[in-house]
Design a protein around this motif. Structure first.
Motif, PDB file in Angstrom:
ATOM      1  N   TYR A 136       0.820  -1.206   0.000  1.00  0.00           N
ATOM      2  CA  TYR A 136       0.000   0.000   0.000  1.00  0.00           C
ATOM      3  C   TYR A 136       0.859   1.263   0.000  1.00  0.00           C
ATOM      4  O   TYR A 136       1.014   1.911   1.028  1.00  0.00           O
ATOM      5  CB  TYR A 136      -0.928   0.003   1.210  1.00  0.00           C
ATOM      6  CG  TYR A 136      -2.020  -1.035   1.161  1.00  0.00           C
ATOM      7  CD1 TYR A 136      -2.350  -1.668  -0.031  1.00  0.00           C
ATOM      8  CD2 TYR A 136      -2.738  -1.375   2.300  1.00  0.00           C
ATOM      9  CE1 TYR A 136      -3.360  -2.616  -0.081  1.00  0.00           C
ATOM     10  CE2 TYR A 136      -3.760  -2.321   2.253  1.00  0.00           C
ATOM     11  CZ  TYR A 136      -4.054  -2.933   1.066  1.00  0.00           C
ATOM     12  OH  TYR A 136      -5.063  -3.865   1.009  1.00  0.00           O
ATOM     13  N   THR A 140       1.841   2.337  -5.930  1.00  0.00           N
ATOM     14  CA  THR A 140       0.880   1.353  -6.425  1.00  0.00           C
ATOM     15  C   THR A 140      -0.549   1.902  -6.429  1.00  0.00           C
ATOM     16  O   THR A 140      -1.485   1.189  -6.758  1.00  0.00           O
ATOM     17  CB  THR A 140       0.905   0.071  -5.558  1.00  0.00           C
ATOM     18  OG1 THR A 140       0.606   0.433  -4.207  1.00  0.00           O
ATOM     19  CG2 THR A 140       2.256  -0.609  -5.627  1.00  0.00           C
ATOM     20  N   VAL A 142      -3.407   4.050  -7.945  1.00  0.00           N
ATOM     21  CA  VAL A 142      -3.765   4.674  -9.222  1.00  0.00           C
ATOM     22  C   VAL A 142      -4.622   5.913  -8.960  1.00  0.00           C
ATOM     23  O   VAL A 142      -5.624   5.846  -8.265  1.00  0.00           O
ATOM     24  CB  VAL A 142      -4.544   3.689 -10.114  1.00  0.00           C
ATOM     25  CG1 VAL A 142      -5.043   4.376 -11.376  1.00  0.00           C
ATOM     26  CG2 VAL A 142      -3.675   2.494 -10.459  1.00  0.00           C
ATOM     27  N   ASN A 147     -10.427  10.072  -7.079  1.00  0.00           N
ATOM     28  CA  ASN A 147      -9.701  10.090  -5.798  1.00  0.00           C
ATOM     29  C   ASN A 147      -8.593  11.133  -5.775  1.00  0.00           C
ATOM     30  O   ASN A 147      -7.752  11.146  -4.878  1.00  0.00           O
ATOM     31  CB  ASN A 147      -9.093   8.716  -5.519  1.00  0.00           C
ATOM     32  CG  ASN A 147      -8.104   8.286  -6.597  1.00  0.00           C
ATOM     33  OD1 ASN A 147      -7.592   9.094  -7.351  1.00  0.00           O
ATOM     34  ND2 ASN A 147      -7.845   7.003  -6.658  1.00  0.00           N
ATOM     35  N   GLY A 174     -16.742   5.066   0.385  1.00  0.00           N
ATOM     36  CA  GLY A 174     -17.345   3.746   0.557  1.00  0.00           C
ATOM     37  C   GLY A 174     -16.293   2.652   0.726  1.00  0.00           C
ATOM     38  O   GLY A 174     -15.104   2.872   0.530  1.00  0.00           O
ATOM     39  N   THR A 175     -16.782   1.486   1.076  1.00  0.00           N
ATOM     40  CA  THR A 175     -15.839   0.398   1.341  1.00  0.00           C
ATOM     41  C   THR A 175     -15.153  -0.095   0.055  1.00  0.00           C
ATOM     42  O   THR A 175     -15.735  -0.059  -1.018  1.00  0.00           O
ATOM     43  CB  THR A 175     -16.552  -0.756   2.098  1.00  0.00           C
ATOM     44  OG1 THR A 175     -15.784  -1.911   1.917  1.00  0.00           O
ATOM     45  CG2 THR A 175     -17.924  -1.036   1.574  1.00  0.00           C
ATOM     46  N   GLY A 176     -13.897  -0.475   0.221  1.00  0.00           N
ATOM     47  CA  GLY A 176     -13.134  -1.021  -0.897  1.00  0.00           C
ATOM     48  C   GLY A 176     -12.698   0.012  -1.907  1.00  0.00           C
ATOM     49  O   GLY A 176     -12.354  -0.320  -3.044  1.00  0.00           O
ATOM     50  N   LEU A 177     -12.679   1.274  -1.524  1.00  0.00           N
ATOM     51  CA  LEU A 177     -12.320   2.310  -2.502  1.00  0.00           C
ATOM     52  C   LEU A 177     -10.906   2.855  -2.311  1.00  0.00           C
ATOM     53  O   LEU A 177     -10.508   3.782  -3.012  1.00  0.00           O
ATOM     54  CB  LEU A 177     -13.331   3.464  -2.460  1.00  0.00           C
ATOM     55  CG  LEU A 177     -14.748   3.101  -2.906  1.00  0.00           C
ATOM     56  CD1 LEU A 177     -15.645   4.322  -2.917  1.00  0.00           C
ATOM     57  CD2 LEU A 177     -14.734   2.462  -4.291  1.00  0.00           C
ATOM     58  N   LYS A 179      -9.258   3.664   0.943  1.00  0.00           N
ATOM     59  CA  LYS A 179      -8.935   4.513   2.101  1.00  0.00           C
ATOM     60  C   LYS A 179      -7.737   3.967   2.868  1.00  0.00           C
ATOM     61  O   LYS A 179      -6.792   4.691   3.161  1.00  0.00           O
ATOM     62  CB  LYS A 179     -10.135   4.600   3.058  1.00  0.00           C
ATOM     63  CG  LYS A 179     -11.370   5.224   2.438  1.00  0.00           C
ATOM     64  CD  LYS A 179     -12.509   5.309   3.434  1.00  0.00           C
ATOM     65  CE  LYS A 179     -13.003   3.965   3.955  1.00  0.00           C
ATOM     66  NZ  LYS A 179     -13.589   3.084   2.934  1.00  0.00           N
ATOM     67  N   HIS A 181      -5.508   1.914   1.834  1.00  0.00           N
ATOM     68  CA  HIS A 181      -4.336   2.002   0.962  1.00  0.00           C
ATOM     69  C   HIS A 181      -3.674   3.379   1.080  1.00  0.00           C
ATOM     70  O   HIS A 181      -2.473   3.497   1.313  1.00  0.00           O
ATOM     71  CB  HIS A 181      -4.774   1.706  -0.473  1.00  0.00           C
ATOM     72  CG  HIS A 181      -3.639   1.547  -1.444  1.00  0.00           C
ATOM     73  ND1 HIS A 181      -3.641   0.612  -2.442  1.00  0.00           N
ATOM     74  CD2 HIS A 181      -2.471   2.218  -1.575  1.00  0.00           C
ATOM     75  CE1 HIS A 181      -2.510   0.717  -3.145  1.00  0.00           C
ATOM     76  NE2 HIS A 181      -1.785   1.692  -2.639  1.00  0.00           N
ATOM     77  N   ILE A 306      -6.515   0.633 -12.873  1.00  0.00           N
ATOM     78  CA  ILE A 306      -6.242  -0.119 -11.638  1.00  0.00           C
ATOM     79  C   ILE A 306      -5.960  -1.589 -11.966  1.00  0.00           C
ATOM     80  O   ILE A 306      -5.019  -2.186 -11.462  1.00  0.00           O
ATOM     81  CB  ILE A 306      -7.427   0.004 -10.647  1.00  0.00           C
ATOM     82  CG1 ILE A 306      -7.483   1.434 -10.092  1.00  0.00           C
ATOM     83  CG2 ILE A 306      -7.310  -0.999  -9.511  1.00  0.00           C
ATOM     84  CD1 ILE A 306      -8.763   1.775  -9.332  1.00  0.00           C
ATOM     85  N   VAL A 334     -13.227  -1.285  -5.643  1.00  0.00           N
ATOM     86  CA  VAL A 334     -11.907  -1.681  -6.149  1.00  0.00           C
ATOM     87  C   VAL A 334     -11.491  -3.049  -5.594  1.00  0.00           C
ATOM     88  O   VAL A 334     -10.837  -3.829  -6.263  1.00  0.00           O
ATOM     89  CB  VAL A 334     -10.846  -0.625  -5.799  1.00  0.00           C
ATOM     90  CG1 VAL A 334      -9.499  -1.005  -6.358  1.00  0.00           C
ATOM     91  CG2 VAL A 334     -11.264   0.732  -6.313  1.00  0.00           C
ATOM     92  N   ARG A 335     -11.908  -3.312  -4.377  1.00  0.00           N
ATOM     93  CA  ARG A 335     -11.531  -4.604  -3.788  1.00  0.00           C
ATOM     94  C   ARG A 335     -12.112  -5.745  -4.617  1.00  0.00           C
ATOM     95  O   ARG A 335     -11.429  -6.727  -4.924  1.00  0.00           O
ATOM     96  CB  ARG A 335     -11.999  -4.685  -2.338  1.00  0.00           C
ATOM     97  CG  ARG A 335     -11.448  -5.886  -1.596  1.00  0.00           C
ATOM     98  CD  ARG A 335     -11.841  -5.912  -0.134  1.00  0.00           C
ATOM     99  NE  ARG A 335     -11.209  -4.868   0.630  1.00  0.00           N
ATOM    100  CZ  ARG A 335     -11.862  -3.919   1.295  1.00  0.00           C
ATOM    101  NH1 ARG A 335     -13.185  -3.893   1.267  1.00  0.00           N
ATOM    102  NH2 ARG A 335     -11.215  -3.009   1.968  1.00  0.00           N
ATOM    103  N   GLU A 338     -10.259  -6.129  -7.927  1.00  0.00           N
ATOM    104  CA  GLU A 338      -9.024  -6.896  -7.778  1.00  0.00           C
ATOM    105  C   GLU A 338      -9.318  -8.366  -7.527  1.00  0.00           C
ATOM    106  O   GLU A 338      -8.646  -9.252  -8.061  1.00  0.00           O
ATOM    107  CB  GLU A 338      -8.213  -6.361  -6.591  1.00  0.00           C
ATOM    108  CG  GLU A 338      -7.633  -4.993  -6.838  1.00  0.00           C
ATOM    109  CD  GLU A 338      -6.666  -4.599  -5.731  1.00  0.00           C
ATOM    110  OE1 GLU A 338      -6.799  -5.121  -4.597  1.00  0.00           O
ATOM    111  OE2 GLU A 338      -5.779  -3.783  -6.000  1.00  0.00           O
TER     112      GLU A 338
END
Ligand code: ADP
Ligand code: MG
Length: 472
Positions: A136, A140, A142, A147, A174-177, A179, A181, A306, A334-335, A338
């Motif tokens: 993180y 890495t 993007v 953002n 929101g979740t998986g965006l 934060k 990282h 990403i 994003v989570r 991936e």
């Protein structure tokens, strides 16, 4: 001061007055007051902002209003150039290495050796540092329109923790965006700048558990001391403190103590500070006293970027059409984006098959459970939008410029690009033969409006939800 100069000074003051009347006072004092008038000629005016972030923020949010103000005051159109104050660019970078020496000097002089030893024995900040995930980092991460501000602000803070106006920095989204990282990237970068910096990364849940354990073991002092040693305190997922009065109280004291000593605090949250229910007002107003930035779901281009970045990092090769397919079908997180890619590769290596669209379809279908993979047509998008804004299809296809119709049209263009990844050209053709530059403009306008206007962003979410329902 000669006459020309003093006349200009008056104009500048007029401009400030003009802007002050049109803006909320906190925006005016945080963003406009720090600007300086540099010079101007018949056609253009140059002003300076104190740092790069400030310049970018003004460009994004206040350029139009300043231009309008100039027009009012100078009674003609002028171009506006905003530059970063030179005194603050180079000296800062150059002096950074010497700052570092000073900081580490301070650390070694100020601390009695036994204190330092005791501190390390008891709580192991180094261990906490190692909780930072090596992946993180800023390299890495993007950057995209969704953002950008969060990234720029994080970078600024990690370059000069405690020495920016962004204390605390609060990142929400929101979740998986991304934060966590970003938060960890701040820690990494601050440490590479100065390995002596004491960085503490902690989730608010861990903070709470430590706190409860400390009470139980009668070690409240040590608990407090640990967090007060931080030069940079990174607190992840502050929403876990909701309705935890005792922990909030403790956090409030830690926060104040660090803040008063010029230490940097960065906090993440999955909702806006105002939406944090069961968190004390005084804590929320502390959070709001610095800078709040948000992270939105990535747009189509960013999703592609990403995925490509991840493929490069993991040294995986993935055909472009599969990247596009994944980016089209996983849009909000994003989570998951991936995760889809990891699974696609896992399947392909287990089954010894190539990475193809068909394989991607299967994997994504599994991930989404009953939800079908989406080949959302522009028709579905169009009918959801026309239903939402109560605009007829004829109006949408026509040339009318009524405000609601024009906006509905732009939203369709934006969503077609965002959800189905159609080319600008195709979208333009499908929507009453419009030019691709019109579509591009629409995507920019709507993208910006989503970032700047929360209630508009909610409208778009509601439309997306309808599209989801219609296509499943
Ligand atoms: P959050 O804390 O907001 O729930 P995370 O920071 O855990 O989200 O991000 C989820 C995953 O997505 C992580 O693996 C992270 O590296 C990745 N990720 C999120 N945003 C980006 C980005 N802009 N660039 C690269 N990876 C990202
Ligand atoms: Mg997180």
């Amino acid at each position: 001061m000669d006459n020309v100069q003093s006349a200009l000074k008056v104009k500048w003051d007029d401009l400030l007055n003009n802007l002050q009347k049109k803006m909320p006072s906190h925006s005016y004092s945080s963003w406009i007051l720090p600007l300086n008038f540099l010079d101007c000629n018949d056609y253009s005016i140059r002003i300076s902002a104190p740092n790069r972030f400030h310049t970018e923020y003004i460009e994004m949010h206040f350029r139009d209003i300043i231009i309008a103000g100039i027009k009012d005051v100078f009674e003609k159109e002028m171009t506006l150039q905003i530059v970063t104050d030179q005194r603050n660019i180079n000296p800062k970078l150059h002096s950074q290495s010497s700052d570092l020496v000073n900081i580490s000097d301070k650390v070694s002089h100020n601390e009695k050796p036994d204190e330092r030893e005791n501190f390390q024995q008891t709580y192991y900040v180094e261990d906490r540092y190692s909780q930072l995930n090596g992946r993180y980092t800023f390299e890495t991460f993007v950057e995209g329109p969704h953002n950008q501000f969060a990234k720029v602000a994080s970078r600024a803070v990690s370059e000069a923790p405690g020495n920016t106006a962004f204390n605390p920095l609060l990142i929400y989204g929101g979740t998986g965006l991304g934060k966590t990282h970003l938060l960890q990237a701040i820690g990494h970068y601050a440490r590479t700048q100065n390995p002596n910096r004491r960085v503490i990364y902690v989730s608010s849940e861990k903070f709470m558990i430590d706190f409860i354990t400390a009470i139980r073991n009668n070690r409240l002092n040590e608990f407090g001391n640990l967090y007060r040693q931080a030069d940079l305190l990174l607190v992840d997922d502050i929403q876990f403190l909701e309705s935890r009065e005792g922990t909030q109280e403790q956090f409030f004291h830690t926060f104040n103590d660090l803040y008063q000593r010029g230490k940097q605090i960065v906090i993440t949250s999955d909702r806006t500070p105002k939406e944090l229910k069961g968190v004390e007002e005084r804590l929320i107003s502390r959070f709001l006293s610095g800078l709040t930035v948000d992270i939105q779901p990535p747009d189509f281009e960013s999703r592609i970027a990403i995925l490509q970045k991840k493929a490069t990092i993991d040294q995986l090769s993935i055909p472009p059409e599969v990247v596009e397919f994944v980016a089209q079908n996983i849009t909000t997180n994003v989570r998951e984006l991936e995760g889809a890619m990891t699974r696609i590769f896992a399947y392909s290596s287990l089954a010894h098959t190539d990475v193809t669209i068909n394989l991607a379809k299967k994997v994504i279908k599994d991930m989404m459970g009953v939800r079908k993979t989406r080949h959302i047509s522009i028709d579905i998008i169009q009918s959801a939008v026309s239903e939402f804004y109560k605009v007829t299809e004829n109006e949408l296809m026509g040339k009318g410029r009524k405000k609601e119709v024009a906006q509905a049209r732009q939203v369709i263009m934006f969503l077609s690009r965002e959800i189905s990844g159609m080319s600008l050209k195709t979208i333009g053709l499908r929507l009453g033969r419009r030019d691709h530059t019109t579509v591009m403009h629409a995507c920019n306008v709507i993208g910006r409006k989503i970032r700047e206007n929360k209630s508009f962003a909610k409208e778009i979410e509601a439309i997306k939800h309808q599209i989801d329902l219609a296509s499943s």
